[in-house]
Design an enzyme around this catalytic site. Structure first.
Site, PDB file in Angstrom:
ATOM      1  N   ASN A   1      -0.770  -9.384   4.816  1.00  0.00           N
ATOM      2  CA  ASN A   1      -0.669  -7.948   5.049  1.00  0.00           C
ATOM      3  C   ASN A   1      -0.471  -7.228   3.717  1.00  0.00           C
ATOM      4  O   ASN A   1      -0.346  -7.853   2.662  1.00  0.00           O
ATOM      5  CB  ASN A   1       0.489  -7.659   6.017  1.00  0.00           C
ATOM      6  CG  ASN A   1       0.341  -6.339   6.743  1.00  0.00           C
ATOM      7  OD1 ASN A   1      -0.533  -5.530   6.435  1.00  0.00           O
ATOM      8  ND2 ASN A   1       1.208  -6.093   7.707  1.00  0.00           N
TER       9      ASN A   1
ATOM     10  N   HIS B   1      -5.572  -1.112  11.859  1.00  0.00           N
ATOM     11  CA  HIS B   1      -5.000  -1.667  10.634  1.00  0.00           C
ATOM     12  C   HIS B   1      -5.866  -2.823  10.152  1.00  0.00           C
ATOM     13  O   HIS B   1      -6.440  -3.559  10.962  1.00  0.00           O
ATOM     14  CB  HIS B   1      -3.572  -2.142  10.892  1.00  0.00           C
ATOM     15  CG  HIS B   1      -2.847  -2.595   9.662  1.00  0.00           C
ATOM     16  ND1 HIS B   1      -2.732  -1.804   8.533  1.00  0.00           N
ATOM     17  CD2 HIS B   1      -2.206  -3.766   9.374  1.00  0.00           C
ATOM     18  CE1 HIS B   1      -2.036  -2.471   7.612  1.00  0.00           C
ATOM     19  NE2 HIS B   1      -1.716  -3.647   8.090  1.00  0.00           N
TER      20      HIS B   1
ATOM     21  N   CYS C   1      -5.178   0.526   3.951  1.00  0.00           N
ATOM     22  CA  CYS C   1      -5.165  -0.910   4.239  1.00  0.00           C
ATOM     23  C   CYS C   1      -6.558  -1.514   4.089  1.00  0.00           C
ATOM     24  O   CYS C   1      -6.719  -2.675   3.714  1.00  0.00           O
ATOM     25  CB  CYS C   1      -4.621  -1.154   5.635  1.00  0.00           C
ATOM     26  SG  CYS C   1      -5.491  -0.236   6.935  1.00  0.00           S
TER      27      CYS C   1
ATOM     28  N   GLN D   1       0.810  -1.218   0.000  1.00  0.00           N
ATOM     29  CA  GLN D   1       0.000   0.000   0.000  1.00  0.00           C
ATOM     30  C   GLN D   1       0.842   1.266   0.000  1.00  0.00           C
ATOM     31  O   GLN D   1       0.319   2.362  -0.232  1.00  0.00           O
ATOM     32  CB  GLN D   1      -0.934   0.004   1.210  1.00  0.00           C
ATOM     33  CG  GLN D   1      -0.220   0.218   2.542  1.00  0.00           C
ATOM     34  CD  GLN D   1      -1.127   0.068   3.732  1.00  0.00           C
ATOM     35  OE1 GLN D   1      -1.600  -1.035   4.029  1.00  0.00           O
ATOM     36  NE2 GLN D   1      -1.391   1.166   4.431  1.00  0.00           N
TER      37      GLN D   1
END
Length: 340
Positions: free
Chosen positions: A304, A283, A148, A142
């Site tokens: 992630n 997050h 996110c 990102q």
């Protein structure tokens, strides 16, 4: 002739002495400061980091040094089952890191969906990794855009579309950043709002068609109308229920929110993470599986969006079943998944 021989005899021993001295200097152990300065220079080259002036470089070096020393002290003195690593975040304070790389903005009064299709699911595999079924695209990055939430949304949709159609398509996070009303682009958002936008829009286009830029942009309605994947709805996993989350992840990748603001989370490298974290959800990641480590520790497998240099090639194992209803770092507090 005699004078020439004498000069040669004197000069050769001098060269040998000079060479020996140079070798000694080159092999001399670096002191602590020289060693750390060298590491910082190597780290800067590895990550393409360039500073505006020497004052900024000195400031960043001191932060880098403090972070490296903390990481090494942890790895040398901890038996908590996971390791930390020096990654691209090493010249940032934790406050700077959270401001730049988070982006989940939890709703103060979220309206949970009433249905949960996996509620009565009983035949649950002992382990699951949706990568093995080809339902997970490669890890993305990102950058410094706090979106996110868009990456978590997209990863969950990529998974269900693969499971429904057999086709794995890399979908567009930038479309969500530019076009999702109700979220704040690089300043944060939530997955459920993105799911609702995709339903209203009639689908989501591909990464190739609407590539990621990592900045706030203006919605390209023409590209956004060229949909590659459609969903029919979304459902929320019952809140504060790791067993319900297990039921959902057994059937498809699931969007989850976590408290990823701690230093150990930031520098996680390998093993089953069980570091100190709270439930300040800031997050978004994607739960793509679960399992049990060789030492008997149960874990969640999460994807992630900080690139492959973070964690275990972009993935993390998080401790599962900690005896608290919200799960480690709040992983079971705010999970949802798309339906197709």
């Amino acid at each position: 002739m005699a004078a020439k021989k004498c000069t040669t005899r004197i000069f050769l021993p001098f060269l040998l002495i000079l060479a020996a001295w140079a070798t000694k200097i080159a092999c001399r152990p670096l002191d602590e400061q020289e060693y750390m300065l060298k590491r910082h220079e190597e780290w800067m080259a590895q990550h393409g980091r360039v500073y505006g002036d020497m004052k900024e470089k000195e400031k960043r070096y001191l932060i880098f040094k403090e972070n490296v020393e903390r990481i090494e002290a942890f790895n040398n003195g901890s038996d908590r089952g996971y390791k930390l690593g020096v990654n691209k975040f090493a010249d940032l304070t934790n406050e700077e890191f959270r401001a730049m790389y988070h982006g989940y903005k939890r709703q103060s009064s979220k309206l949970m969906s009433s249905s949960f299709r996996y509620e009565n699911l009983s035949d649950i595999p002992t382990s699951m990794d949706w990568r093995n079924d080809g339902a997970v695209t490669p890890v993305k990055d990102q950058g410094t855009c706090g979106c996110c939430w868009a990456f978590s949304t997209v990863a969950a949709i990529e998974g269900i579309i693969k499971l429904q159609t057999g086709n794995l398509i890399s979908l567009s996070e930038q479309q969500l950043v530019d076009c999702t009303a109700g979220n704040n682009s690089c300043q944060g958002g939530v997955m459920d709002t993105a799911f609702r936008y995709i339903i209203r829009n009639g689908g989501l286009t591909s990464e190739d068609n609407y590539p990621y830029q990592g900045v706030d942009g203006t919605c390209n309605s023409e590209e956004a109308a060229s949909t590659e994947a459609q969903i029919t709805g979304y459902e929320d996993v019952p809140k504060n229920n790791e067993n319900a989350l297990l039921q959902a992840v057994a059937k498809q990748p699931v969007s989850v929110a976590v408290d990823g603001g701690g230093n150990d989370f930031r520098f996680y490298k390998s093993g089953v993470f069980e570091g100190d974290c709270g439930t300040d959800l800031n997050h978004a990641v994607t739960a793509i599986g679960y399992g049990t480590d060789s030492d008997g520790t149960d874990y969640w497998l999460v994807k992630n969006s900080w690139g492959t240099s973070w964690g275990d090639s972009g993935y993390m194992k998080m401790r599962r079943g900690i005896g608290s209803s919200e799960g480690l770092c709040g992983v079971a507090m705010d999970a949802s998944y798309p339906t197709a």
